[in-house]
Design a protein around this motif. Structure first.
Motif, PDB file in Angstrom:
ATOM      1  N   ILE A 127      25.964 -26.935 -21.997  1.00 15.84           N
ATOM      2  CA  ILE A 127      26.232 -28.228 -22.623  1.00 15.84           C
ATOM      3  C   ILE A 127      26.731 -29.223 -21.566  1.00 15.84           C
ATOM      4  O   ILE A 127      27.576 -28.895 -20.737  1.00 15.84           O
ATOM      5  CB  ILE A 127      27.262 -28.071 -23.758  1.00 15.84           C
ATOM      6  CG1 ILE A 127      26.605 -27.353 -24.943  1.00 15.84           C
ATOM      7  CG2 ILE A 127      27.819 -29.424 -24.200  1.00 15.84           C
ATOM      8  CD1 ILE A 127      27.547 -27.071 -26.090  1.00 15.84           C
ATOM      9  N   LYS A 163      22.691 -23.610 -24.931  1.00 14.49           N
ATOM     10  CA  LYS A 163      24.053 -23.848 -25.424  1.00 14.49           C
ATOM     11  C   LYS A 163      25.103 -23.523 -24.367  1.00 14.49           C
ATOM     12  O   LYS A 163      26.201 -24.071 -24.397  1.00 14.49           O
ATOM     13  CB  LYS A 163      24.295 -23.027 -26.683  1.00 14.49           C
ATOM     14  CG  LYS A 163      23.506 -23.507 -27.888  1.00 14.49           C
ATOM     15  CD  LYS A 163      23.695 -22.593 -29.081  1.00 14.49           C
ATOM     16  CE  LYS A 163      22.885 -23.067 -30.288  1.00 14.49           C
ATOM     17  NZ  LYS A 163      23.006 -22.155 -31.442  1.00 14.49           N
ATOM     18  N   ASP A 166      23.730 -32.370 -28.061  1.00 18.54           N
ATOM     19  CA  ASP A 166      24.181 -30.986 -28.209  1.00 18.54           C
ATOM     20  C   ASP A 166      23.414 -30.262 -29.305  1.00 18.54           C
ATOM     21  O   ASP A 166      23.103 -29.071 -29.189  1.00 18.54           O
ATOM     22  CB  ASP A 166      25.682 -30.947 -28.528  1.00 18.54           C
ATOM     23  CG  ASP A 166      26.546 -31.346 -27.340  1.00 18.54           C
ATOM     24  OD1 ASP A 166      26.002 -31.451 -26.220  1.00 18.54           O
ATOM     25  OD2 ASP A 166      27.753 -31.560 -27.529  1.00 18.54           O
TER      26      ASP A 166
END
Length: 314
Positions: A224, A221, A212
């Motif tokens: 994820i 992002k 991550d």
């Protein structure tokens, strides 16, 4: 305009820097730009980038020398290697079935100069296979669309991420490039992912989980948990094939037979050659992995922090 100027300046600086690094005596023993005597052989041109990064990383010359040894184990193939980012004799491109570039990318890409870009464009449009390894998948923004049409994917910093982490590859699609490739791990390597891929013709070949903390752009992002593509095959709209693999930063990972086979299979496939059912032969000796490293200064040792002097008590 600023982007174009930056490209021109960086290209000139890259050429200047490349000229200051001489091949080591060991590297000078590797045959370079030797055209095969038999024109019936499938000629594959390997271009190794100039000196870059730290010892053990970005060992483009040593990596290309290993790939050349592996490719020549396939009957009917002649691998021709050039160093320092571009051949001294461009005639080695004549009749090439595929071109492989293993080098720094972005503004340091070794073929940004207009005449060199035109040479690669001619090869690609003529149907030659096109392979880019590691950072070579990144180009300046003004060339991104054209490059994507050649390779099928292009790294751009708007959504792309890069960094070093361990990766494990457990499954592969059925494709000539994956023949004989078993699950493998690539520790400590450097990767680029979340590329801009062409809308058609791309087959993801190798994907894996990323940490991550390695998701450094908003787009990354937002996804994820998604396995990320770091290797792909591309059938170009105008004819011809391409292969991209963003790993191969850390030279030690060429010791992994399945990584070598994946990349060599990819090269053979782009050249229009039949990949053996069990994958390409990629035999190397243990000592091959420690040969032909660039002459790079070792990193300076870190100076230990000196504690502040204690304040004397009254």
């Amino acid at each position: 305009m600023r982007s174009l100027l930056a490209t021109v300046v960086s290209t000139a600086l890259s050429a200047l820097c490349a000229s200051t690094f001489a091949l080591t005596p060991e590297q000078q023993q590797v045959p370079l730009e030797v055209v095969p005597a038999d024109p019936k052989l499938a000629k594959i041109v390997l271009i190794a980038g100039s000196v870059s990064s730290k010892p053990g990383g970005h060992e483009y010359f040593a990596g290309c020398a290993l790939l050349m040894k592996c490719l020549q184990q396939t009957p009917g193939v002649a691998a021709v290697m050039a160093a320092e980012g571009w051949p001294k004799n461009e005639a080695i491109f004549d009749g090439a079935k595929a071109v492989v570039i293993y080098a720094d990318g972005g503004a340091k890409l070794s073929f940004l100069a207009p005449e060199r870009w035109a040479k690669i464009e001619k090869l690609v449009k003529g149907g030659a296979g096109f392979v880019m390894l590691h950072q070579g998948v990144e180009v300046p923004a003004e060339k991104a669309d054209e490059f994507q049409s050649w390779l099928g994917g292009v790294f751009q910093p708007d959504i792309g991420c890069r960094g070093h982490w361990d990766m494990d590859f457990a499954k592969f699609p059925e494709h000539p490039v994956t023949r004989g490739v078993a699950p493998f791990s690539a520790p400590k390597d450097g990767w680029l992912y979340n590329l801009h891929f062409a809308p058609k013709g791309v087959t993801p070949i190798i994907s894996g989980a990323v940490p991550d903390k390695a998701r450094t752009t908003a787009d990354a992002k937002a996804n994820i948990g998604r396995e990320e593509v770091i290797g792909w095959a591309f059938e170009r709209a105008g004819g011809g094939r391409s292969f991209g693999f963003t790993g191969a930063d850390w030279h030690a990972n060429w010791a992994v037979e399945n990584q070598r086979r994946l990349v060599v299979n990819g090269i053979l496939w782009t050249a229009g050659l039949d990949v053996p059912k069990g994958g390409a032969p990629v035999v190397i000796a243990r000592e091959d992995l420690t040969k032909n490293f660039d002459d790079k200064p070792a990193p300076a040792p870190k100076t230990p922090a000196v504690p502040a002097a204690a304040t004397p008590s009254n």
